[in-house]
Motif scaffolding. Structure first.
Motif, PDB file in Angstrom:
ATOM      1  N   ARG A   1      34.010  27.665  40.183  1.00  0.00           N
ATOM      2  CA  ARG A   1      32.828  28.290  39.492  1.00  0.00           C
ATOM      3  C   ARG A   1      32.044  27.686  38.644  1.00  0.00           C
ATOM      4  O   ARG A   1      30.920  27.299  38.630  1.00  0.00           O
ATOM      5  CB  ARG A   1      33.255  29.821  38.928  1.00  0.00           C
TER       6      ARG A   1
ATOM      7  N   GLU B   1      35.851  41.464  32.353  1.00  0.00           N
ATOM      8  CA  GLU B   1      37.162  41.906  32.136  1.00  0.00           C
ATOM      9  C   GLU B   1      37.380  43.258  31.371  1.00  0.00           C
ATOM     10  O   GLU B   1      38.482  44.084  31.779  1.00  0.00           O
ATOM     11  CB  GLU B   1      38.065  40.664  31.820  1.00  0.00           C
TER      12      GLU B   1
ATOM     13  N   GLN C   1      39.738  37.847  46.738  1.00  0.00           N
ATOM     14  CA  GLN C   1      38.672  37.556  45.709  1.00  0.00           C
ATOM     15  C   GLN C   1      38.781  36.337  45.506  1.00  0.00           C
ATOM     16  O   GLN C   1      37.740  35.622  45.505  1.00  0.00           O
ATOM     17  CB  GLN C   1      38.961  38.539  44.432  1.00  0.00           C
ATOM     18  N   HIS C   2      40.145  35.531  45.446  1.00  0.00           N
ATOM     19  CA  HIS C   2      40.175  34.170  45.164  1.00  0.00           C
ATOM     20  C   HIS C   2      40.403  33.826  47.016  1.00  0.00           C
ATOM     21  O   HIS C   2      41.589  34.243  47.292  1.00  0.00           O
ATOM     22  CB  HIS C   2      41.027  33.728  44.277  1.00  0.00           C
ATOM     23  N   TYR C   3      39.943  32.795  47.332  1.00  0.00           N
ATOM     24  CA  TYR C   3      40.166  32.346  48.530  1.00  0.00           C
ATOM     25  C   TYR C   3      40.259  30.948  48.741  1.00  0.00           C
ATOM     26  O   TYR C   3      40.806  30.657  49.841  1.00  0.00           O
ATOM     27  CB  TYR C   3      38.722  32.829  49.736  1.00  0.00           C
TER      28      TYR C   3
HETATM   29  C1  UD1 Z   1      38.261  36.120  38.018  1.00  0.00           C
HETATM   30  C2  UD1 Z   1      38.491  37.118  37.078  1.00  0.00           C
HETATM   31  C3  UD1 Z   1      38.952  36.468  35.868  1.00  0.00           C
HETATM   32  C4  UD1 Z   1      40.053  35.667  35.727  1.00  0.00           C
HETATM   33  C5  UD1 Z   1      39.653  34.495  36.875  1.00  0.00           C
HETATM   34  C6  UD1 Z   1      41.044  33.737  37.004  1.00  0.00           C
HETATM   35  C7  UD1 Z   1      36.879  39.045  37.573  1.00  0.00           C
HETATM   36  C8  UD1 Z   1      35.796  39.772  36.925  1.00  0.00           C
HETATM   37  N1  UD1 Z   1      37.202  37.744  36.902  1.00  0.00           N
HETATM   38  O1  UD1 Z   1      37.414  35.248  37.610  1.00  0.00           O
HETATM   39  O2  UD1 Z   1      39.197  37.774  34.696  1.00  0.00           O
HETATM   40  O3  UD1 Z   1      40.339  35.141  34.450  1.00  0.00           O
HETATM   41  O4  UD1 Z   1      39.611  35.123  38.229  1.00  0.00           O
HETATM   42  O5  UD1 Z   1      40.555  32.375  37.968  1.00  0.00           O
HETATM   43  O6  UD1 Z   1      37.633  39.558  38.367  1.00  0.00           O
HETATM   44  N2  UD1 Z   1      34.877  30.987  43.686  1.00  0.00           N
HETATM   45  C9  UD1 Z   1      35.359  30.033  44.455  1.00  0.00           C
HETATM   46  N3  UD1 Z   1      36.586  30.194  45.323  1.00  0.00           N
HETATM   47  C10 UD1 Z   1      37.383  31.020  44.935  1.00  0.00           C
HETATM   48  C11 UD1 Z   1      37.086  32.114  44.094  1.00  0.00           C
HETATM   49  C12 UD1 Z   1      35.773  32.175  43.414  1.00  0.00           C
HETATM   50  O7  UD1 Z   1      34.498  29.012  44.730  1.00  0.00           O
HETATM   51  O8  UD1 Z   1      38.269  31.048  45.619  1.00  0.00           O
HETATM   52  C13 UD1 Z   1      33.550  30.939  43.040  1.00  0.00           C
HETATM   53  C14 UD1 Z   1      32.538  31.545  43.558  1.00  0.00           C
HETATM   54  O9  UD1 Z   1      31.521  30.601  43.328  1.00  0.00           O
HETATM   55  C15 UD1 Z   1      32.449  32.777  42.745  1.00  0.00           C
HETATM   56  C16 UD1 Z   1      32.936  32.591  41.390  1.00  0.00           C
HETATM   57  O10 UD1 Z   1      33.911  31.625  41.797  1.00  0.00           O
HETATM   58  O11 UD1 Z   1      31.277  33.458  43.039  1.00  0.00           O
HETATM   59  C17 UD1 Z   1      33.465  33.593  40.975  1.00  0.00           C
HETATM   60  O12 UD1 Z   1      34.406  34.090  41.204  1.00  0.00           O
HETATM   61  P1  UD1 Z   1      35.129  35.700  40.938  1.00  0.00           P
HETATM   62  O13 UD1 Z   1      36.188  36.130  41.781  1.00  0.00           O
HETATM   63  O14 UD1 Z   1      33.931  36.550  40.880  1.00  0.00           O
HETATM   64  O15 UD1 Z   1      35.579  35.435  39.410  1.00  0.00           O
HETATM   65  P2  UD1 Z   1      36.415  34.251  38.678  1.00  0.00           P
HETATM   66  O16 UD1 Z   1      35.506  33.420  37.962  1.00  0.00           O
HETATM   67  O17 UD1 Z   1      37.252  33.517  39.553  1.00  0.00           O
END
Ligand code: UD1
Length: 366
Positions: A244, A136, A44-46
């Motif tokens: 984000r 969340e 999810q985080h990359y």
């Molecule tokens: C997620 C969690 C949140 C947590 C947060 C910590 C959900 C719904 N949300 O939110 O509860 O507090 O992580 O950071 O699971 N993106 C990047 N690089 C990455 C990851 C994400 O650029 O490594 C960007 C992308 O544009 C992506 C957006 O962030 O579309 C959202 O990422 P996502 O994993 O959906 O949720 P977070 O906002 O990181």
């Protein structure tokens, strides 16, 4: 016991590090491994500074499975995870699946496991914001209702579950993040202060990433204005910016105000140093609110509610939403030295949450 731990987002890496250490300690005192833990990283985080750096710095065991799911809409991201995690569970046949918190990775793993009749252990169970517009909140409610073990960080979390009729398997073990803070505090990387040319208690630390703030241009502009006000009243603001939020600021042409210094998301040991030495913290993160509390730094939460109400109740944390006007009294109180939080409460356990979780899992398995 074969335990499959599923993580995917930054806050989960910090919690997983603490539990993995407790598992290693437990195994170390016995012949043979009592718990064999395999980590699944959903991807999810990359970005390296949201993921890889945590694995290195916190010495988290390397993931046995990396699913590489990446970003997407909630449905797409969660759906892809569900399918991939199901395949891992079917292949690996764990005795239990362990999940943390409230992210899409949490929901996908809990659902995949429960449908395959594999017991789910949910760490940080029972938290509620009572705001169903937060992804969340949906994730945590769903995960709690399919879990076998519900490891709550506070008494209130136990009570929240009771009100929803969830009683079996519920245990108040304390907060693994408090365990983590006791472990990592002395390892904080204080050198970051010199690198950023800031000095102790002369700056404010800010983080903003919550969808409710980033995805609403009006709220995001309000939050930025609040940070600008903080810079005017309290000195420099260091904003550790989630990718984000960075993307949304550009998309909506919202400027970062004067006095706000943007940095990349900080590695954990730098983050602790930045938090501990800050005059105050402005954040919409759940974890950062608590870390500020552990480190006895006043926190202004850029949201309309908090799951960590214990920090609010002792006036260590004030909810200021996204409107600059609402934040003003708290910023003024800080500037005038009139805000005197009571940090003496200990609502998050005794620093032994991870040990209690390991004990319960092993008892349940015996
Ligand atoms: C997620 C969690 C949140 C947590 C947060 C910590 C959900 C719904 N949300 O939110 O509860 O507090 O992580 O950071 O699971 N993106 C990047 N690089 C990455 C990851 C994400 O650029 O490594 C960007 C992308 O544009 C992506 C957006 O962030 O579309 C959202 O990422 P996502 O994993 O959906 O949720 P977070 O906002 O990181």
């Amino acid at each position: 016991m074969n335990l499959l731990t599923v993580v995917g987002a930054r806050p989960q890496f910090v919690k997983a590090a603490t539990l993995s250490r407790a598992i290693a300690r437990h195994n170390g005192s016995r012949p043979g491994a009592a718990i064999v833990e395999k980590i699944v990283h959903t991807g999810q985080h990359y970005d390296a500074n949201l993921s890889e750096v945590f694995f290195q710095e916190l010495e988290i065991p390397a993931p046995a499975f990396h699913l590489g799911i990446g970003s997407g809409s909630h449905g797409a991201q969660t759906g892809r995870m569900l399918e991939a995690i199901e395949a891992v569970i079917e292949d690996d046949k764990p005795d239990a699946v362990l999940v943390y918190g409230d992210t899409n990775s949490t929901l996908a793993a809990a659902l995949a496991a429960a449908k395959l009749h594999v017991p789910v252990a949910h760490v940080e169970a029972g938290l509620r914001s009572f705001n169903r517009r937060m992804p969340e909140e949906i994730n945590r409610v769903m995960a709690d209702h399919v879990s076998t073990w519900l490891f709550c960080p506070t008494r209130l979390a136990v009570e929240n579950l009771r009100k929803e009729g969830v009683i079996a398997g519920v245990e108040n073990v304390g907060d693994v993040m408090y365990d983590g803070m006791l472990h990592y505090r002395s390892m904080a990387n204080e050198a970051v202060l010199a690198t950023l040319e800031i000095t102790r208690k002369a700056y404010v630390l800010a983080t903003v990433h919550r969808a409710e703030n980033t995805d609403d241009p009006q709220r995001l502009a309000g939050v930025m204005e609040t940070l600008g006000q903080a810079a005017l009243k309290l000195g420099r603001v260091v904003l550790a910016l989630h990718p984000r939020t960075r993307a949304r600021l550009i998309e909506h042409s919202i400027d970062v105000p004067a006095g706000v210094h943007v940095i990349n998301p900080a590695p954990y040991l730098e983050m602790i140093a930045l938090l501990a030495n800050a005059r105050a913290v402005l954040t919409d993160s759940g974890g950062v609110q608590k870390e500020a509390f552990f480190l006895e730094v006043p926190c202004l939460t850029l949201r309309d509610e908090t799951e960590w109400v214990e920090t609010r109740d002792c006036d260590a944390n004030r909810l200021v939403g996204s409107e600059p006007l609402r934040a003003r009294p708290a910023l003024d109180a800080l500037a005038n030295g009139d805000w005197k939080p009571d940090f003496s409460a200990r609502p998050y356990g005794s620093g032994k949450a991870a040990e209690a979780i390991v004990d319960t899992l092993l008892k349940g398995h015996a």
